[in-house]
Design a protein around this motif. Sequence first.
Motif, mmCIF file in Angstrom:
data_model
loop_
_atom_site.group_PDB
_atom_site.id
_atom_site.type_symbol
_atom_site.label_atom_id
_atom_site.label_comp_id
_atom_site.label_asym_id
_atom_site.label_seq_id
_atom_site.Cartn_x
_atom_site.Cartn_y
_atom_site.Cartn_z
ATOM 1 N N LEU A 437 -5.637 -60.657 10.654
ATOM 2 C CA LEU A 437 -4.622 -60.419 11.678
ATOM 3 C C LEU A 437 -4.992 -61.081 12.999
ATOM 4 C CD1 LEU A 437 -3.897 -58.265 9.500
ATOM 5 C CD2 LEU A 437 -3.120 -56.812 11.377
ATOM 6 N N THR A 448 5.037 -60.378 12.103
ATOM 7 C CA THR A 448 5.004 -58.950 12.397
ATOM 8 C C THR A 448 4.381 -58.241 11.202
ATOM 9 O OG1 THR A 448 6.977 -59.076 13.785
ATOM 10 C CG2 THR A 448 6.369 -56.905 12.933
ATOM 11 N N PHE A 449 3.295 -57.537 11.442
ATOM 12 C CA PHE A 449 2.583 -56.826 10.374
ATOM 13 C C PHE A 449 3.124 -55.396 10.302
ATOM 14 C CE2 PHE A 449 -0.175 -60.195 11.853
ATOM 15 C CZ PHE A 449 -0.588 -60.783 10.668
ATOM 16 N N VAL A 451 2.731 -52.003 8.565
ATOM 17 C CA VAL A 451 1.704 -51.292 7.801
ATOM 18 C C VAL A 451 2.279 -49.953 7.328
ATOM 19 C CG1 VAL A 451 -0.637 -50.392 7.760
ATOM 20 C CG2 VAL A 451 -0.093 -52.404 9.167
ATOM 21 N N ALA A 485 -5.063 -52.657 16.384
ATOM 22 C CA ALA A 485 -4.147 -53.659 16.938
ATOM 23 C C ALA A 485 -4.679 -54.197 18.266
ATOM 24 C CB ALA A 485 -2.757 -53.062 17.118
ATOM 25 N N TYR A 492 1.416 -53.083 19.725
ATOM 26 C CA TYR A 492 1.445 -52.038 18.696
ATOM 27 C C TYR A 492 2.634 -51.123 18.909
ATOM 28 C CZ TYR A 492 0.196 -47.550 16.533
ATOM 29 O OH TYR A 492 0.213 -46.374 15.815
ATOM 30 N N LEU A 513 1.884 -55.575 15.532
ATOM 31 C CA LEU A 513 1.603 -54.661 14.430
ATOM 32 C C LEU A 513 2.471 -53.424 14.610
ATOM 33 C CD1 LEU A 513 -1.869 -53.702 12.974
ATOM 34 C CD2 LEU A 513 -0.154 -51.948 13.389
ATOM 35 N N GLU A 515 3.087 -49.797 12.849
ATOM 36 C CA GLU A 515 2.646 -48.794 11.882
ATOM 37 C C GLU A 515 3.843 -47.952 11.461
ATOM 38 O OE1 GLU A 515 -0.384 -44.936 11.524
ATOM 39 O OE2 GLU A 515 -0.258 -46.075 13.397
#
Length: 519
Positions: A437, A448-449, A451, A485, A492, A513, A515
Amino acid sequence: MKTVGQALTEGLVARGVKVVFGIPGVHTIELYRGLSGSGIRHITPRHEQGAGFMADGYARVSGKPGVAFVITGPGLTNALTAMAQAKADSVPMLVISGVNRRASLGQGLGMLHELPDQAAMVRALCPSFQVTGPEVLDRCLNLAFAAMLGGRPGPVHIEVPTDVMGMEAVESSAVLRIPPALPDTELLDRAAAMLARAARPVILAGGGARAANIRALAEALDAPVVQTVNARGLMAGHPLGVAASPSLDAVRALIAASDQVLAIGTEFGPTDYDMYLRGGVPHCPGMIRVDICAQQLARHPCTLAIRADAAAACDGLLARLAPRSGDGADRAAATMAAAAQEIAGLSQDMPDQIAFLAALRDAVPGAIVVGDSTQPVYAGNLLYDHDRAGGWFNAATGYGALGFAPGAAIGAALAAPRARVFCLIGDGGLQFSPAELRVAAEERLEVTFLVWNNAGYGEIAAAMRDANTEVIGCTPTPLGLEAFAAACSLPYACIAPDPEALRDTITKPGPRLVEIRLV
């Protein structure tokens, strides 16, 4: 003096390579000498497995081989998992490594990074070529690109001994150009006649069909198109599209009711066609198969096998078919409706996960979604219609390597810099390759991650419960994602698995990131 290492870089440039993923080491310094001024962009992953996954994602989106530079020994063994994933999904990947000096090979002298037989280890998976001297460099490059592009794509390895890298190069020969494999015209005539007689044809499209004009062929035949995972997006929003797994009973019923099956670029792998292990590939009497690989054609019985490039074969069939109309759209719609009901019966969570994916697609049209082995990805593989051809792929089929998605998403973003890229990964899978990342932040990539945090290996835990087995080893402690992040210099956000919350968050550009907290 131009060295072999410099000539190798020139050979890559001549073959259209624009990006290389790699971690330099003392055994590859001479390979790196040629990168300066070559025009090739070098990306530094945090692990050689990440280099391989980046090359994989780059190849899938660009349509060109992804290239990785790795060191002798551990660099290559670290990359083997990514090479195996590429092998399973027919992705062209060139891994170039060093190897110890020629006189030491196989001698067991305790050299740095020594393996008993590095090339033999790789040949268990894919072709491996050794540059034994300056005069064979071009031959090795031509053999490698022919292996990647002349048939079924996949990984290829070139190793360069450390005592050869710095030798004076010889004059380069002409670059070998690989033409597409054209179909036999007599076989096309037979296939067109068989299809013209059919009242209820069905097309099975795999990843090998992504460059073909499947939409036009489906419209000419009035045939529903069942798309495996790697073919999703080919029929986005089309009334003849069946974006559902052929492992589902509803899709199997469509195939069984057909009087002519045309299978294009699909290997009939169990993770697409029989993920519930209920009896193999659906019965397809009289099937016509089109595939670039002769071995694949030989693995499943069919009435007519056409070894050819899928795009050329589709164009050839279109030239021989008269358009017609019928009930193809009704059959496709009924199959999708039945598949949705079947999904709801399989799991109470899957419909919500599929709705989550639809919200992602609708909020950012034309995005690329790269998935890991995580719950919403499994659900989407069963039933989800993406809106970009080649824009939905993941490691939850075939080889199934956890930790695939971050590197592959980075490769995808480099191949399509104007596209939004979403990496959809579980909290468990993220811990396989978290450091990658940082590369997205470093390179300022639009990734864009997302999770999916269910605090463990949720899919495996569910499978253990279904098997009446005590759940053991499925609750690794998740990363503190906000702090993580920040450590990666990524913005984040934390949301619930709710489509509205997702829409409000993901319209902001990456890298970032997000979540998605379930517990």
